[in-house]
Design a protein around this motif. Structure first.
Motif, PDB file in Angstrom:
ATOM      1  N   ARG A 180       0.898  -1.255   0.040  1.00 34.01           N
ATOM      2  CA  ARG A 180       0.054   0.078  -0.046  1.00 34.01           C
ATOM      3  C   ARG A 180       0.834   1.281   0.109  1.00 34.01           C
ATOM      4  NH1 ARG A 180      -2.554   2.728   4.237  1.00 34.01           N
ATOM      5  NH2 ARG A 180      -1.933   1.111   5.826  1.00 34.01           N
ATOM      6  N   TYR A 181       1.781   1.344   0.930  1.00 33.04           N
ATOM      7  CA  TYR A 181       2.644   2.494   1.140  1.00 33.04           C
ATOM      8  C   TYR A 181       3.441   2.602  -0.321  1.00 33.04           C
ATOM      9  CZ  TYR A 181       1.412   3.041   5.634  1.00 33.04           C
ATOM     10  OH  TYR A 181       0.801   3.409   7.004  1.00 33.04           O
ATOM     11  N   GLU A 182       3.920   1.501  -0.745  1.00 33.71           N
ATOM     12  CA  GLU A 182       4.849   1.715  -2.078  1.00 33.71           C
ATOM     13  C   GLU A 182       4.203   2.336  -3.202  1.00 33.71           C
ATOM     14  OE1 GLU A 182       7.570  -1.608  -4.775  1.00 33.71           O
ATOM     15  OE2 GLU A 182       5.202  -2.093  -4.500  1.00 33.71           O
ATOM     16  N   GLN A 183       2.790   1.931  -3.243  1.00 29.04           N
ATOM     17  CA  GLN A 183       2.025   2.305  -4.469  1.00 29.04           C
ATOM     18  C   GLN A 183       1.585   3.674  -4.243  1.00 29.04           C
ATOM     19  OE1 GLN A 183       2.001   0.674  -7.417  1.00 29.04           O
ATOM     20  NE2 GLN A 183       3.671  -0.576  -6.354  1.00 29.04           N
ATOM     21  N   ARG A 184       1.181   3.840  -3.064  1.00 29.78           N
ATOM     22  CA  ARG A 184       0.859   5.207  -2.802  1.00 29.78           C
ATOM     23  C   ARG A 184       1.851   6.263  -3.123  1.00 29.78           C
ATOM     24  NH1 ARG A 184      -0.426   7.506   3.242  1.00 29.78           N
ATOM     25  NH2 ARG A 184      -1.907   5.717   3.376  1.00 29.78           N
ATOM     26  N   LEU A 185       2.980   5.917  -2.541  1.00 28.09           N
ATOM     27  CA  LEU A 185       4.084   7.090  -2.548  1.00 28.09           C
ATOM     28  C   LEU A 185       4.839   7.024  -3.914  1.00 28.09           C
ATOM     29  CD1 LEU A 185       5.307   6.730   1.413  1.00 28.09           C
ATOM     30  CD2 LEU A 185       3.794   8.347   0.045  1.00 28.09           C
ATOM     31  N   GLY A 186       4.537   5.749  -4.535  1.00 30.72           N
ATOM     32  CA  GLY A 186       5.471   5.573  -5.824  1.00 30.72           C
ATOM     33  C   GLY A 186       7.054   5.355  -5.394  1.00 30.72           C
ATOM     34  N   PHE A 187       7.134   4.496  -4.210  1.00 30.06           N
ATOM     35  CA  PHE A 187       8.292   3.990  -4.066  1.00 30.06           C
ATOM     36  C   PHE A 187       8.614   2.628  -4.382  1.00 30.06           C
ATOM     37  CE2 PHE A 187       9.216   6.667   0.168  1.00 30.06           C
ATOM     38  CZ  PHE A 187       9.056   7.927  -0.434  1.00 30.06           C
ATOM     39  N   LYS A 221      -9.402   2.365   0.124  1.00 24.44           N
ATOM     40  CA  LYS A 221      -9.611   3.774   0.441  1.00 24.44           C
ATOM     41  C   LYS A 221      -8.460   4.718  -0.231  1.00 24.44           C
ATOM     42  CE  LYS A 221     -12.072   3.578   4.881  1.00 24.44           C
ATOM     43  NZ  LYS A 221     -11.474   3.079   6.021  1.00 24.44           N
ATOM     44  N   GLU A 222      -7.566   3.780  -0.811  1.00 23.58           N
ATOM     45  CA  GLU A 222      -6.360   4.870  -1.313  1.00 23.58           C
ATOM     46  C   GLU A 222      -6.805   5.123  -2.657  1.00 23.58           C
ATOM     47  OE1 GLU A 222      -2.983   5.085  -0.715  1.00 23.58           O
ATOM     48  OE2 GLU A 222      -3.472   4.027   1.258  1.00 23.58           O
ATOM     49  N   TYR A 223      -6.291   6.528  -3.077  1.00 17.88           N
ATOM     50  CA  TYR A 223      -6.517   7.386  -4.277  1.00 17.88           C
ATOM     51  C   TYR A 223      -6.686   6.439  -5.518  1.00 17.88           C
ATOM     52  CZ  TYR A 223      -6.225  11.000  -7.609  1.00 17.88           C
ATOM     53  OH  TYR A 223      -6.391  11.945  -8.686  1.00 17.88           O
ATOM     54  N   GLU A 224      -5.812   5.521  -5.670  1.00 13.26           N
ATOM     55  CA  GLU A 224      -5.795   4.595  -6.940  1.00 13.26           C
ATOM     56  C   GLU A 224      -5.550   3.006  -6.351  1.00 13.26           C
ATOM     57  OE1 GLU A 224      -2.868   6.403  -9.294  1.00 13.26           O
ATOM     58  OE2 GLU A 224      -4.642   7.445 -10.615  1.00 13.26           O
ATOM     59  N   PRO A 225      -6.424   2.478  -5.752  1.00  9.94           N
ATOM     60  CA  PRO A 225      -6.341   1.297  -5.243  1.00  9.94           C
ATOM     61  C   PRO A 225      -5.872   0.197  -6.089  1.00  9.94           C
ATOM     62  CG  PRO A 225      -8.640   1.870  -5.211  1.00  9.94           C
ATOM     63  CD  PRO A 225      -7.996   2.794  -5.591  1.00  9.94           C
ATOM     64  N   GLU A 226      -6.236   0.345  -7.248  1.00 11.62           N
ATOM     65  CA  GLU A 226      -5.752  -0.708  -8.279  1.00 11.62           C
ATOM     66  C   GLU A 226      -4.179  -0.676  -8.536  1.00 11.62           C
ATOM     67  OE1 GLU A 226      -7.446   2.021  -8.920  1.00 11.62           O
ATOM     68  OE2 GLU A 226      -6.794   3.236 -10.696  1.00 11.62           O
ATOM     69  N   ARG A 227      -3.552   0.234  -8.338  1.00  5.15           N
ATOM     70  CA  ARG A 227      -1.945   0.056  -8.320  1.00  5.15           C
ATOM     71  C   ARG A 227      -1.589  -0.894  -7.310  1.00  5.15           C
ATOM     72  NH1 ARG A 227       0.990   4.773  -9.694  1.00  5.15           N
ATOM     73  NH2 ARG A 227       2.204   4.492  -8.235  1.00  5.15           N
ATOM     74  N   ALA A 228      -2.094  -0.698  -6.126  1.00  5.50           N
ATOM     75  CA  ALA A 228      -1.593  -1.747  -5.022  1.00  5.50           C
ATOM     76  C   ALA A 228      -2.064  -3.233  -5.309  1.00  5.50           C
ATOM     77  CB  ALA A 228      -2.168  -1.327  -3.680  1.00  5.50           C
ATOM     78  N   LEU A 229      -3.376  -3.405  -6.001  1.00  2.00           N
ATOM     79  CA  LEU A 229      -3.879  -4.504  -6.316  1.00  2.00           C
ATOM     80  C   LEU A 229      -3.112  -5.133  -7.351  1.00  2.00           C
ATOM     81  CD1 LEU A 229      -7.655  -3.759  -5.878  1.00  2.00           C
ATOM     82  CD2 LEU A 229      -6.106  -5.071  -4.533  1.00  2.00           C
ATOM     83  N   ARG A 230      -2.620  -4.414  -8.442  1.00  2.00           N
ATOM     84  CA  ARG A 230      -1.791  -5.016  -9.484  1.00  2.00           C
ATOM     85  C   ARG A 230      -0.474  -5.439  -8.982  1.00  2.00           C
ATOM     86  NH1 ARG A 230      -0.755  -3.462 -15.242  1.00  2.00           N
ATOM     87  NH2 ARG A 230      -2.654  -1.920 -15.163  1.00  2.00           N
ATOM     88  N   LEU A 241      -4.637 -14.593  -0.914  1.00  2.00           N
ATOM     89  CA  LEU A 241      -6.073 -14.335  -0.154  1.00  2.00           C
ATOM     90  C   LEU A 241      -7.103 -15.209  -0.720  1.00  2.00           C
ATOM     91  CD1 LEU A 241      -5.846 -10.229  -0.022  1.00  2.00           C
ATOM     92  CD2 LEU A 241      -4.857 -12.063   1.671  1.00  2.00           C
ATOM     93  N   ASN A 242      -7.060 -15.364  -2.195  1.00  2.00           N
ATOM     94  CA  ASN A 242      -8.012 -16.339  -2.894  1.00  2.00           C
ATOM     95  C   ASN A 242      -7.316 -16.481  -3.935  1.00  2.00           C
ATOM     96  OD1 ASN A 242     -10.178 -16.944  -4.731  1.00  2.00           O
ATOM     97  ND2 ASN A 242     -11.219 -17.045  -2.624  1.00  2.00           N
ATOM     98  N   PRO A 243      -7.143 -17.713  -4.601  1.00  2.00           N
ATOM     99  CA  PRO A 243      -6.417 -18.052  -5.523  1.00  2.00           C
ATOM    100  C   PRO A 243      -7.063 -17.536  -6.914  1.00  2.00           C
ATOM    101  CG  PRO A 243      -6.924 -20.026  -4.412  1.00  2.00           C
ATOM    102  CD  PRO A 243      -7.711 -19.135  -3.587  1.00  2.00           C
ATOM    103  N   SER A 244      -8.250 -17.269  -6.948  1.00  2.00           N
ATOM    104  CA  SER A 244      -8.879 -16.598  -8.267  1.00  2.00           C
ATOM    105  C   SER A 244      -8.779 -15.162  -8.541  1.00  2.00           C
ATOM    106  CB  SER A 244     -10.363 -17.166  -8.393  1.00  2.00           C
ATOM    107  OG  SER A 244     -10.165 -18.602  -8.188  1.00  2.00           O
ATOM    108  N   LEU A 245      -8.342 -14.555  -7.258  1.00  2.00           N
ATOM    109  CA  LEU A 245      -8.214 -13.003  -7.325  1.00  2.00           C
ATOM    110  C   LEU A 245      -7.508 -12.483  -8.438  1.00  2.00           C
ATOM    111  CD1 LEU A 245      -8.611 -11.688  -3.548  1.00  2.00           C
ATOM    112  CD2 LEU A 245     -10.658 -11.787  -5.232  1.00  2.00           C
ATOM    113  N   LYS A 246      -7.911 -11.416  -9.281  1.00  2.00           N
ATOM    114  CA  LYS A 246      -6.981 -10.943 -10.195  1.00  2.00           C
ATOM    115  C   LYS A 246      -6.742  -9.534  -9.937  1.00  2.00           C
ATOM    116  CE  LYS A 246      -5.910 -14.398 -13.172  1.00  2.00           C
ATOM    117  NZ  LYS A 246      -5.828 -15.537 -12.031  1.00  2.00           N
ATOM    118  N   GLY A 247      -5.564  -8.931 -10.223  1.00  2.00           N
ATOM    119  CA  GLY A 247      -5.456  -7.544  -9.995  1.00  2.00           C
ATOM    120  C   GLY A 247      -5.090  -6.965 -11.116  1.00  2.00           C
TER     121      GLY A 247
END
Ligand code: ATP
Ligand code: MG
Length: 412
Positions: A180-187, A221-230, A241-247
């Protein structure tokens, strides 16, 4: 000489908060205690980002200090004696005061045993170096940076780094926090941290569903949650978390579109419905019961998949609006929105949007009272006539109130 952040405190903190922490430092000194500002707010001072969570740590007793501060102000005070923490709630902001503590993890994923400690103990129990910096608030050392774990250097180099090699084993929620922090901050995850994260990923199985859900909700709740999910998918965390989840990219596209239509209040739930869109109903049930989502979220997620399974009914061109209404009005708006965003069928897509933008708001001009006044006897009759009125209105067969009255007289 350590760095001093008084200038940043003066520049970035709202004046009432600045005044309060100056006074807090003075009061702490009078009690013979040391007071520090810690965690995310220090990180964000360096980054010039807004943060309204003010976390203070006291070497001594946070509750004594909080009581003293509350006495001289209009703050509301809450106290947890067991944890040695308290919260001062002011009209515009709140201040968390915690007694410095050390933590021992008896086994992976368990909540730690906590006992009073000093600042150093309190900092080493934290997640990442950039979140483990403190600022001294006592008058003689006001604003002085305490940086025991190279947080400043890692901020400079844009790295997310854990504080010790067992960190993810102690608490695997940090795996999700790191992403989450990595993607929020672009770190970037620091190399050793990334290696351990990959190695310890299965420790997510030691964490309760409630705690995982909490971290997932923070991601959403992040501004662009898809970044962290990807990123979570790429690292293999999502499938833990679940074998079928895709980001993947498709999810990103639907998330961007969701932000454009979603109401802020229900956006997180809409994201959840999109996240589970490719699960089958059984996988979804496992996922929602393990993470213990709220009744509302579970219902929206379940209905999303139920509707998805019925979408073939919307595939035929030339459906009447009342047909579309009949097929959709039993589903929650979120389930319909999720399908409108994620379905690949252009025809279904068109009907779902027709329903969302127009049909769901359609009502007959006459209501039950009007019908009674027209002499229709109370009872199931009324409901039947109203639904016929709705159907004819949806299909554009009545326009005025007169048209509806004529139809009612014809039906009676
Ligand atoms: P955000 O901007 O996301 O609120 P934050 O740093 O304020 O960031 P919080 O979740 O509010 O994060 O937590 C406050 C602090 O508590 C963090 O800065 C971190 O030092 C510590 N912390 C929170 N969760 C953990 C955890 N699972 N393990 C270790 N430390 C944690
Ligand atoms: Mg915070």
């Amino acid at each position: 000489m350590s760095e001093n952040l008084s200038p940043q405190l003066e520049k970035y903190l709202p004046p009432p908060v600045l005044a309060l922490i100056i006074i807090s430092g003075q009061e702490a000194a009078q009690l013979g205690q040391e007071l520090y500002m810690v965690g995310g707010v220090v990180r964000d001072l360096f980054l010039g980002r807004a943060n309204f969570d003010y976390d203070l740590v006291v070497e001594g007793n946070a509750i004594d200090l909080a009581r003293k501060l509350a006495k001289n102000s209009r703050a509301k005070l809450t106290v947890h004696t067991r944890f040695g923490t308290s919260k001062l709630i002011y009209p515009e902001f709140s201040l968390d005061l915690a007694t410095a503590r050390s933590e021992i993890y008896s086994r992976p994923g368990a909540l730690p045993t906590v006992k009073p400690g000093n600042l150093k103990d309190d900092l080493i129990r934290r997640d990442f170096s950039i979140n483990a910096m403190a600022l001294h608030l006592n008058p003689q050392r006001f604003g002085e940076l305490i940086d025991l774990y190279q947080g400043r250097n890692d901020l400079e180099h844009q790295l997310i780094r854990i504080l010790h090699p067992k960190s993810f084993i102690d608490d695997a929620t940090r795996i999700l926090r790191a992403i989450r922090y990595e993607q929020r901050l672009g770190f970037k995850l620091e190399a050793e941290t990334e290696k351990l994260l990959r190695h310890d990923m299965s420790m997510l199985n030691t964490i309760s569903g409630d705690r995982i859900r909490h971290e997932l909700e923070l991601i959403l709740k992040e501004y662009e949650p898809e970044r962290a999910l990807r990123r979570a998918e790429a690292l293999g965390v999502l499938s833990q978390l679940n074998p079928s989840l895709k980001g993947n990219g498709l999810l990103a596209k639907t998330f961007v579109a969701a932000r454009q239509i979603g109401k802020r209040t229900s956006l997180s739930t809409l994201y959840l419905c999109l996240l589970i869109y490719n699960l089958n109903e059984k996988e979804n049930e496992e996922f929602t019961s393990h993470l213990n989502f709220s009744k509302n979220s579970v219902q929206a997620m379940r209905q999303t998949l139920q509707l998805k399974a019925q979408l073939h009914n919307l595939e035929s061109p030339g459906l009447k609006p009342s047909d579309v209404y009949r097929l959709l009005h039993g589903y929650s708006a979120l389930a319909i929105q999720a399908n409108a965003l994620a379905s690949e069928s252009p025809i279904a897509h068109q009907y779902l949007n027709l329903y969302l933008n127009k049909l769901r708001y359609v009502k007959p001009l006459l209501n039950g009272e009007d019908l009674k006044k027209m002499g229709i006897p109370p009872g199931p009759n009324i409901g039947e006539i109203l639904s016929i009125l709705l159907k004819t209105r949806l299909d554009g067969e009545v326009r005025t109130r007169k048209d509806e009255e004529k139809l009612v007289n014809h039906l009676r």
